[in-house]
Write an enzyme that holds these catalytic residues in place. Structure first.
Site, PDB file in Angstrom:
ATOM      1  N   LYS A 146     -43.136  33.956  29.611  1.00 60.12           N
ATOM      2  CA  LYS A 146     -42.775  34.942  28.590  1.00 60.12           C
ATOM      3  C   LYS A 146     -43.335  36.280  28.999  1.00 60.12           C
ATOM      4  O   LYS A 146     -44.318  36.345  29.734  1.00 60.12           O
ATOM      5  CB  LYS A 146     -43.382  34.534  27.243  1.00 60.12           C
ATOM      6  CG  LYS A 146     -42.724  35.198  26.047  1.00 60.12           C
ATOM      7  CD  LYS A 146     -41.496  34.443  25.615  1.00 60.12           C
ATOM      8  CE  LYS A 146     -40.723  35.161  24.554  1.00 60.12           C
ATOM      9  NZ  LYS A 146     -39.666  34.300  23.994  1.00 60.12           N
ATOM     10  N   ASP A 150     -35.694  38.851  23.820  1.00 66.57           N
ATOM     11  CA  ASP A 150     -36.416  38.342  22.653  1.00 66.57           C
ATOM     12  C   ASP A 150     -36.420  39.515  21.671  1.00 66.57           C
ATOM     13  O   ASP A 150     -35.515  40.366  21.751  1.00 66.57           O
ATOM     14  CB  ASP A 150     -37.842  37.898  23.051  1.00 66.57           C
ATOM     15  CG  ASP A 150     -38.536  37.079  21.956  1.00 66.57           C
ATOM     16  OD1 ASP A 150     -38.274  35.873  21.862  1.00 66.57           O
ATOM     17  OD2 ASP A 150     -39.328  37.641  21.174  1.00 66.57           O
TER      18      ASP A 150
HETATM   19  P1  NDP Z   1     -34.308  40.969  17.121  1.00 69.54           P
HETATM   20  O1  NDP Z   1     -35.119  42.061  17.677  1.00 69.54           O
HETATM   21  O2  NDP Z   1     -32.856  40.915  17.378  1.00 69.54           O
HETATM   22  O3  NDP Z   1     -34.514  40.901  15.551  1.00 69.54           O
HETATM   23  C1  NDP Z   1     -35.763  40.695  14.958  1.00 69.54           C
HETATM   24  C2  NDP Z   1     -35.577  40.700  13.461  1.00 69.54           C
HETATM   25  O4  NDP Z   1     -36.770  40.224  12.848  1.00 69.54           O
HETATM   26  C3  NDP Z   1     -35.336  42.085  12.901  1.00 69.54           C
HETATM   27  O5  NDP Z   1     -34.541  42.010  11.766  1.00 69.54           O
HETATM   28  C4  NDP Z   1     -36.748  42.552  12.565  1.00 69.54           C
HETATM   29  O6  NDP Z   1     -36.836  43.531  11.575  1.00 69.54           O
HETATM   30  C5  NDP Z   1     -37.320  41.259  12.052  1.00 69.54           C
HETATM   31  N1  NDP Z   1     -38.753  41.306  12.206  1.00 69.54           N
HETATM   32  C6  NDP Z   1     -39.436  41.347  13.365  1.00 69.54           C
HETATM   33  N2  NDP Z   1     -40.736  41.449  13.119  1.00 69.54           N
HETATM   34  C7  NDP Z   1     -40.837  41.465  11.770  1.00 69.54           C
HETATM   35  C8  NDP Z   1     -41.928  41.526  10.892  1.00 69.54           C
HETATM   36  N3  NDP Z   1     -43.178  41.637  11.370  1.00 69.54           N
HETATM   37  N4  NDP Z   1     -41.689  41.470   9.562  1.00 69.54           N
HETATM   38  C9  NDP Z   1     -40.419  41.361   9.080  1.00 69.54           C
HETATM   39  N5  NDP Z   1     -39.344  41.313   9.884  1.00 69.54           N
HETATM   40  C10 NDP Z   1     -39.562  41.357  11.205  1.00 69.54           C
HETATM   41  O7  NDP Z   1     -35.023  39.620  17.639  1.00 69.54           O
HETATM   42  P2  NDP Z   1     -34.427  38.141  17.719  1.00 69.54           P
HETATM   43  O8  NDP Z   1     -33.482  37.894  16.608  1.00 69.54           O
HETATM   44  O9  NDP Z   1     -33.993  37.916  19.112  1.00 69.54           O
HETATM   45  O10 NDP Z   1     -35.759  37.266  17.510  1.00 69.54           O
HETATM   46  C11 NDP Z   1     -36.177  36.799  16.232  1.00 69.54           C
HETATM   47  C12 NDP Z   1     -37.111  35.615  16.417  1.00 69.54           C
HETATM   48  O11 NDP Z   1     -36.427  34.568  17.130  1.00 69.54           O
HETATM   49  C13 NDP Z   1     -38.373  35.884  17.242  1.00 69.54           C
HETATM   50  O12 NDP Z   1     -39.421  35.068  16.737  1.00 69.54           O
HETATM   51  C14 NDP Z   1     -37.994  35.407  18.634  1.00 69.54           C
HETATM   52  O13 NDP Z   1     -39.121  35.060  19.399  1.00 69.54           O
HETATM   53  C15 NDP Z   1     -37.184  34.176  18.264  1.00 69.54           C
HETATM   54  N6  NDP Z   1     -36.261  33.684  19.297  1.00 69.54           N
HETATM   55  C16 NDP Z   1     -35.338  34.501  19.865  1.00 69.54           C
HETATM   56  C17 NDP Z   1     -34.464  33.992  20.810  1.00 69.54           C
HETATM   57  C18 NDP Z   1     -33.369  34.818  21.391  1.00 69.54           C
HETATM   58  O14 NDP Z   1     -32.576  34.252  22.141  1.00 69.54           O
HETATM   59  N7  NDP Z   1     -33.264  36.099  21.079  1.00 69.54           N
HETATM   60  C19 NDP Z   1     -34.556  32.584  21.265  1.00 69.54           C
HETATM   61  C20 NDP Z   1     -35.508  31.804  20.534  1.00 69.54           C
HETATM   62  C21 NDP Z   1     -36.339  32.350  19.609  1.00 69.54           C
HETATM   63  P3  NDP Z   1     -37.213  45.071  11.987  1.00 69.54           P
HETATM   64  O15 NDP Z   1     -35.968  45.602  12.614  1.00 69.54           O
HETATM   65  O16 NDP Z   1     -37.584  45.713  10.704  1.00 69.54           O
HETATM   66  O17 NDP Z   1     -38.372  44.981  12.946  1.00 69.54           O
HETATM   67  O1  2IT Z   2     -37.968  32.262  22.653  1.00 68.74           O
HETATM   68  C1  2IT Z   2     -36.990  32.013  23.395  1.00 68.74           C
HETATM   69  O2  2IT Z   2     -36.655  30.862  23.662  1.00 68.74           O
HETATM   70  C2  2IT Z   2     -36.222  33.156  23.919  1.00 68.74           C
HETATM   71  N1  2IT Z   2     -36.518  34.304  23.584  1.00 68.74           N
HETATM   72  C3  2IT Z   2     -35.085  32.916  24.866  1.00 68.74           C
HETATM   73  C4  2IT Z   2     -35.576  32.706  26.267  1.00 68.74           C
HETATM   74  C5  2IT Z   2     -34.516  32.649  27.339  1.00 68.74           C
HETATM   75  O3  2IT Z   2     -34.932  32.616  28.499  1.00 68.74           O
HETATM   76  O4  2IT Z   2     -33.323  32.619  27.042  1.00 68.74           O
END
Ligand code: NDP
Ligand code: 2IT
Length: 446
Positions: free
Chosen positions: A127, A167
């Site tokens: 990561k 992420d």
């Molecule tokens: P994005 O940046 O696309 O979106 C994040 C969202 O979460 C935004 O709406 C943001 O709001 C909100 N958010 C983040 N921090 C906070 C906080 N402290 N309090 C309230 N809202 C918050 O990220 P992703 O959708 O990609 O990721 C979301 C989660 O999913 C993370 O935990 C990530 O690690 C996990 N994840 C992502 C993967 C991926 O493929 N993208 C794969 C597996 C897991 P704001 O805009 O106000 O910050």
């Molecule tokens: O938390 C996760 O699994 C991710 N942000 C996606 C990682 C990836 O390599 O697609």
């Protein structure tokens, strides 16, 4: 509870990684599941797998200097933690958020090792990220930051070495700028060095949707195992980013209704169901906020600084960030009749929240199982890049669904085998761990 034989290992982790509270939390949660595994497989103790698996293989921290639009010099810190490569090249996303420090990257890297193992794909765990805050930054600033970060990162990654993806704060736009700079520096069109690329330049169809869709496939499997389904269910999805949007889309496709989502400013409550075309327009095209969505949607209200978990629901999908759902929130959800929770985010539920769900007998799918569809589809992207092939949306989504059904079955069966039926935390931790531990034993002391 930690097994008394395991407790000393955990104490060492806390001592050797001072102040990294999220990393401690993630390690503790896995170690709590492993007592029966060590009893069954003495070779893991003999080869000191626990101590080795908690120590990243390599940790890279570097300065990222860049110039903002006003000509001011900005300094951020970049990270890449290459945690474990027993099963394949390090694989995992990059997070851009002001809260990023080594403890966050290590917790995410540690979770990634077991998650990637659960997918059954040949990928190790890693990561990275930066404390860079993309909010309010222009497109040019984002590009300059990504180029500066890659000017150091490029020497550590590669399709056989370490394959980053997105992420929080890193989506297709950022992957584009990162890939462009990698290509320029190396003079190689090495598609497999990053995943989550645009679908016009080497990205896999379905990777954008995969984490959210996968989380919903997983929750649907948990419900099916209890003789029920998502059909007609009211759902809450926290966040409004990549994972949240596509979790909501799949809930709607499977006959449920998402009535709320959120961001760090507050909650949107939309009892008629979130209009996903409008949400995508606001978030993906205009890069706006959920408050902007509420302003344009008659049926929606915006609750500034509201708590999404106070709303009634059947199914809760935390898809924003770590520790966003507390013990108190879990108690509220249970009282309001929630029957299932699946984590699209990484470690969104606090240990007290997890305990409350288990005690109430709620179907609870931890992130390392429930959100594994994102990285699994990244592995499918690597497969397409390696074979210079391109799969259809339907075929790729079919593969994603198969993988999620399989992960659910593995977690379900492993929990039963180890005497804790219905406990997906135990199932995911043990099944994920055993595959990595066996490979580490086979590869010798490296
Ligand atoms: P994005 O940046 O696309 O979106 C994040 C969202 O979460 C935004 O709406 C943001 O709001 C909100 N958010 C983040 N921090 C906070 C906080 N402290 N309090 C309230 N809202 C918050 O990220 P992703 O959708 O990609 O990721 C979301 C989660 O999913 C993370 O935990 C990530 O690690 C996990 N994840 C992502 C993967 C991926 O493929 N993208 C794969 C597996 C897991 P704001 O805009 O106000 O910050
Ligand atoms: O938390 C996760 O699994 C991710 N942000 C996606 C990682 C990836 O390599 O697609």
């Amino acid at each position: 509870m930690l097994d008394e034989k395991i407790e000393p290992f955990f104490d060492v982790v806390v001592r050797r990684n001072p102040g990294e509270v999220e990393f401690h939390q993630a390690v503790r949660e896995v170690l709590e599941s492993l007592g029966p595994v060590l009893a069954k497989y003495p070779e893991f103790t003999e080869h000191r797998i626990l101590e080795r698996i908690c120590e990243p293989e390599r940790q890279i921290i570097f300065r990222v200097a860049w110039q903002d639009d006003a000509g001011e010099v900005q300094i951020n810190r970049g990270f890449r933690v290459e945690f474990n490569s027993a099963l394949g090249p390090y694989k995992g996303g990059m997070r851009f958020h002001p809260s990023v420090y080594l403890g966050i990257v290590k917790f995410l890297g540690f979770e990634q090792v077991f998650k990637n193992s659960l997918t059954g794909m040949p990928i190790g765990g890693g990561k990275g990220g930066s404390d860079f805050d993309p909010k309010g930054r222009s497109d040019d600033e984002i590009m300059r930051f990504c180029q500066s970060l890659m000017t150091e990162l490029f020497r550590h990654i590669g399709e056989y070495t370490d394959v980053p993806a997105g992420d929080v704060g890193v989506g297709t736009r950022e992957i584009g700028y990162l890939f462009g700079q990698y290509k320029r520096i190396t003079n190689r069109y090495e598609s497999g060095v990053l995943t989550g690329k645009g679908t016009g330049w080497g990205g896999a169809l379905v990777r954008t949707e995969a984490t959210g869709y996968g989380t919903v496939f997983f929750v649907n499997e948990m419900l099916k195992a209890r003789g029920s389904s998502l059909e007609g269910r009211t759902c809450l999805v926290s966040g409004s980013g990549n994972v949240a949007i596509y979790a909501a889309e799949k809930v709607h496709q499977l006959g449920g209704r998402v009535v709320a989502c959120s961001d760090s400013d507050g909650v949107v409550h939309d009892p008629e169901g979130i209009d996903l075309e409008l949400l995508k327009q606001v978030k993906e095209i205009e890069r706006g906020r959920v408050a902007d969505y509420a302003e344009r949607r008659g049926s929606a209200t915006f609750i500034p600084r509201g708590n999404i978990w106070d709303l009634p629901c059947d199914v809760a999908l935390p898809c924003a960030t770590q520790n966003e759902l507390t013990g108190k929130d879990a108690a509220t959800l249970i009282r309001n009749g929630c029957v299932a929770v699946a984590e699209g985010a990484n470690m969104p539920t606090t240990p007290e929240g997890v305990r409350a769900f288990h005690e109430a007998g709620i179907a609870y799918g931890p992130g390392k199982a429930a959100n594994a569809g994102g990285v699994a589809t990244s592995a499918l992207e690597m497969q397409q890049n390696a074979s210079r092939d391109r799969w259809s949306f339907a075929h790729t989504e079919g593969r994603l669904e198969e993988i999620m059904v399989d992960i659910h079955q593995t977690c379900h069966d492993t929990a039963e085998e180890f005497g804790t039926p219905g406990n997906y935390v135990v199932g995911a931790n043990i099944a994920g761990f055993i595959r990595v531990a066996r490979a580490m034993v086979a590869l010798g002391l490296v």
